[in-house]
Design a protein around this motif. Structure first.
Motif, PDB file in Angstrom:
ATOM      1  N   ARG A   9       0.859  -1.181   0.000  1.00  0.00           N
ATOM      2  CA  ARG A   9       0.000   0.000   0.000  1.00  0.00           C
ATOM      3  C   ARG A   9       0.894   1.229   0.000  1.00  0.00           C
ATOM      4  NH1 ARG A   9      -4.701  -1.559   4.447  1.00  0.00           N
ATOM      5  NH2 ARG A   9      -5.497  -3.387   3.345  1.00  0.00           N
ATOM      6  N   TRP A  10       1.131   1.726  -1.177  1.00  0.00           N
ATOM      7  CA  TRP A  10       1.983   2.902  -1.328  1.00  0.00           C
ATOM      8  C   TRP A  10       1.227   3.963  -2.093  1.00  0.00           C
ATOM      9  CZ3 TRP A  10       4.095   5.180  -5.810  1.00  0.00           C
ATOM     10  CH2 TRP A  10       5.006   6.224  -5.555  1.00  0.00           C
ATOM     11  N   PHE A  11       1.270   5.164  -1.587  1.00  0.00           N
ATOM     12  CA  PHE A  11       0.614   6.280  -2.246  1.00  0.00           C
ATOM     13  C   PHE A  11       1.524   7.492  -2.138  1.00  0.00           C
ATOM     14  CE2 PHE A  11      -2.215   9.997  -2.287  1.00  0.00           C
ATOM     15  CZ  PHE A  11      -2.858   9.776  -3.496  1.00  0.00           C
ATOM     16  N   GLU A  24       5.429   8.668 -11.338  1.00  0.00           N
ATOM     17  CA  GLU A  24       4.762   7.870 -10.311  1.00  0.00           C
ATOM     18  C   GLU A  24       3.585   7.095 -10.891  1.00  0.00           C
ATOM     19  OE1 GLU A  24       5.848  10.779  -6.539  1.00  0.00           O
ATOM     20  OE2 GLU A  24       3.922  10.939  -7.561  1.00  0.00           O
ATOM     21  N   LEU A  74       3.337   3.044 -10.780  1.00  0.00           N
ATOM     22  CA  LEU A  74       2.160   2.343 -10.285  1.00  0.00           C
ATOM     23  C   LEU A  74       1.573   1.414 -11.342  1.00  0.00           C
ATOM     24  CD1 LEU A  74       0.425   5.256  -8.359  1.00  0.00           C
ATOM     25  CD2 LEU A  74       1.415   3.213  -7.351  1.00  0.00           C
ATOM     26  N   SER A  75       1.555   1.852 -12.597  1.00  0.00           N
ATOM     27  CA  SER A  75       0.946   1.043 -13.660  1.00  0.00           C
ATOM     28  C   SER A  75       1.804  -0.142 -14.053  1.00  0.00           C
ATOM     29  CB  SER A  75       0.697   1.914 -14.897  1.00  0.00           C
ATOM     30  OG  SER A  75       1.919   2.414 -15.403  1.00  0.00           O
ATOM     31  N   TYR A 134       3.705  -1.696  -7.314  1.00  0.00           N
ATOM     32  CA  TYR A 134       2.917  -1.580  -6.088  1.00  0.00           C
ATOM     33  C   TYR A 134       1.514  -2.124  -6.360  1.00  0.00           C
ATOM     34  CZ  TYR A 134       6.710   1.644  -5.244  1.00  0.00           C
ATOM     35  OH  TYR A 134       7.939   2.201  -5.119  1.00  0.00           O
ATOM     36  N   HIS A 148      -1.701  -2.779  -9.320  1.00  0.00           N
ATOM     37  CA  HIS A 148      -1.136  -1.651 -10.025  1.00  0.00           C
ATOM     38  C   HIS A 148      -2.153  -0.923 -10.894  1.00  0.00           C
ATOM     39  CE1 HIS A 148      -0.529  -5.443 -12.205  1.00  0.00           C
ATOM     40  NE2 HIS A 148      -0.772  -4.751 -13.296  1.00  0.00           N
ATOM     41  N   ASN A 201      -4.375   1.320  -8.621  1.00  0.00           N
ATOM     42  CA  ASN A 201      -3.578   2.374  -8.004  1.00  0.00           C
ATOM     43  C   ASN A 201      -3.248   3.480  -8.999  1.00  0.00           C
ATOM     44  OD1 ASN A 201      -3.598   1.094  -5.575  1.00  0.00           O
ATOM     45  ND2 ASN A 201      -1.556   0.234  -5.748  1.00  0.00           N
ATOM     46  N   ALA A 202      -2.792   3.089 -10.194  1.00  0.00           N
ATOM     47  CA  ALA A 202      -2.427   4.093 -11.196  1.00  0.00           C
ATOM     48  C   ALA A 202      -3.645   4.864 -11.675  1.00  0.00           C
ATOM     49  CB  ALA A 202      -1.729   3.395 -12.375  1.00  0.00           C
ATOM     50  N   GLY A 206      -6.546   5.355 -10.075  1.00  0.00           N
ATOM     51  CA  GLY A 206      -7.046   6.221  -9.009  1.00  0.00           C
ATOM     52  C   GLY A 206      -6.173   7.433  -8.777  1.00  0.00           C
ATOM     53  N   TYR A 207      -4.851   7.242  -8.844  1.00  0.00           N
ATOM     54  CA  TYR A 207      -3.935   8.376  -8.668  1.00  0.00           C
ATOM     55  C   TYR A 207      -4.059   9.357  -9.818  1.00  0.00           C
ATOM     56  CZ  TYR A 207       0.456  10.839  -7.790  1.00  0.00           C
ATOM     57  OH  TYR A 207       1.402  11.807  -7.548  1.00  0.00           O
TER      58      TYR A 207
END
Length: 210
Positions: free
Chosen positions: A128-130, A188, A192-193, A197, A200, A203-204, A206-207
């Motif tokens: 869980r990295w943001f 970043e 993520l993609s 993390y 992926h 995460n990518a 959503g970011y």
């Protein structure tokens, strides 16, 4: 370095004294492998490193000349923005500390451990990295720029002097521009993609949406 134990990349657990010994050995090896720089090459390297500073001072002088000699408000906003942009960059650097957890080992020490144990895979990254620091920097810069743009386009602001408009534009261009970053955000999203993390894709996406 107030960390009693740390799980290294090769799976070994060591004490704080081991960390200091690893640091001293890595520094000694780096000095032995560092090539001797000739005086001419050193002078060229110093000149190359000083070139951005010289160009920045030249541009700042031209902006000041355009403001004081020709009385152009646009140049007034530019030289103010040049002075405010380092402040925004400093704030972004401070916020970047929220992106990663502190690591007791330096990059050189981690490379040295990988050379000693090449068959041992590195530990997986945190699940869980943001990038919270980059997110806060871009969010703050966007809010400042949007608020200033809304203020400058409002009908009630047309009666204010040009110096006030130049200061607000300098805040938007310099401080908010230095605070926000597109290159770090893009790298970043790619990290993520690419699955560093998991999960992926979500995460990518959503970011990127935020």
């Amino acid at each position: 370095w107030n960390i009693p134990h740390y799980r290294a990349e090769d799976g070994e657990e060591f004490e704080e004294g081991d960390v200091e010994r690893e640091k001293e050995e890595a520094n000694r090896e780096e000095k032995e492998l560092r090539p001797t720089m000739q005086p001419t090459a050193y002078g060229m390297s110093s000149a190359i490193h000083a070139l951005p500073t010289i160009l920045s001072l030249v541009l700042l002088s031209l902006y000041l000349l355009g403001d004081l000699h020709w009385n152009i408000p646009h140049y007034r906003a530019l030289w103010m923005a040049s002075l405010l942009s380092p402040l925004g960059t400093y704030c972004r650097w401070k916020l970047s500390k929220f992106n990663h957890a502190p690591n007791p080992l330096s990059r050189c020490q981690r490379q040295r451990r990988r050379r000693r144990h090449p068959q041992t895979p590195p530990p997986p990254p945190p699940p869980r990295w943001f990038p919270l620091g980059t997110f806060l920097a871009n969010l703050s810069g966007s809010i400042v720029s949007a608020a200033i743009a809304a203020l400058l386009t409002s009908p009630s602001f047309s009666s204010h002097p040009s110096s006030t408009t130049a200061v607000l534009r300098a805040l938007s261009l310099g401080f908010a521009g230095g605070l926000s970053t597109v290159s770090t955000f893009a790298s970043e999203v790619v990290a993520l993609s690419e699955g560093h993390y998991p999960p992926h894709e979500m995460n990518a996406f959503g970011y990127w949406i935020m």
